[in-house]
Design a protein around this motif. Sequence first.
Motif, PDB file in Angstrom:
ATOM      1  N   GLN A  63      29.806  86.375 -33.624  1.00 36.29           N
ATOM      2  CA  GLN A  63      30.859  85.468 -34.076  1.00 36.29           C
ATOM      3  C   GLN A  63      32.183  85.841 -33.426  1.00 36.29           C
ATOM      4  O   GLN A  63      32.989  84.976 -33.118  1.00 36.29           O
ATOM      5  N   VAL A 105      34.490  79.318 -35.353  1.00 34.87           N
ATOM      6  CA  VAL A 105      33.326  78.445 -35.511  1.00 34.87           C
ATOM      7  C   VAL A 105      33.766  77.153 -36.192  1.00 34.87           C
ATOM      8  O   VAL A 105      34.427  77.175 -37.226  1.00 34.87           O
ATOM      9  N   VAL A 107      28.090  74.071 -37.483  1.00 43.40           N
ATOM     10  CA  VAL A 107      26.809  74.775 -37.515  1.00 43.40           C
ATOM     11  C   VAL A 107      25.710  73.750 -37.762  1.00 43.40           C
ATOM     12  O   VAL A 107      25.823  72.924 -38.666  1.00 43.40           O
ATOM     13  N   VAL A 160      25.294  76.912 -33.181  1.00 42.69           N
ATOM     14  CA  VAL A 160      26.628  77.226 -33.694  1.00 42.69           C
ATOM     15  C   VAL A 160      27.630  76.839 -32.621  1.00 42.69           C
ATOM     16  O   VAL A 160      27.436  77.150 -31.448  1.00 42.69           O
ATOM     17  N   SER A 207      31.733  76.699 -31.477  1.00 45.11           N
ATOM     18  CA  SER A 207      33.065  77.236 -31.709  1.00 45.11           C
ATOM     19  C   SER A 207      34.046  76.472 -30.834  1.00 45.11           C
ATOM     20  O   SER A 207      33.660  75.591 -30.073  1.00 45.11           O
ATOM     21  N   ASN A 230      32.774  83.179 -39.367  1.00 41.73           N
ATOM     22  CA  ASN A 230      33.809  84.096 -38.896  1.00 41.73           C
ATOM     23  C   ASN A 230      34.249  85.063 -39.995  1.00 41.73           C
ATOM     24  O   ASN A 230      34.523  86.229 -39.730  1.00 41.73           O
TER      25      ASN A 230
END
Length: 125
Positions: free
Chosen positions: A29, A35, A38, A56, A58, A88
């Motif tokens: 992470q 992020v 998801v 995921v 970001s 995170n």
Amino acid sequence: MSKILFTKDHEYIVVDGDIGAVGITDYAQGQLGDVVFVELPVVGRQTKPGEQAGVVESVKAASDVFAPISGEVVEVNPALEENPALVNEDAQGKGWFYKVKIADPAELEKLLDEAAYKALLDSQA
């Protein structure tokens, strides 16, 4: 008693009996940054080691989340859909992605324990 194991791709599994909670490591992470989204697997899905089980995203990049072991997804973390930043804030706690009913406990022996994972991170530094 639960134990935590890791993959070389920076996923973890917290094993408690025949159920494992899967997510990405704190290191992963940190590499991704903030992020923002998801994608979780569906409950009932069968996973195999190394197979994509989620995504995921970001602000920097999107990354696949790989299954560490074989099994059936029995639960997903609904809090992540509402608040992806949990990854995170607490990647190896409240930021878990899904829980899997472990199909083959012998596969756990192929994963890294905390000391081996730390050594992997140290070798990448």
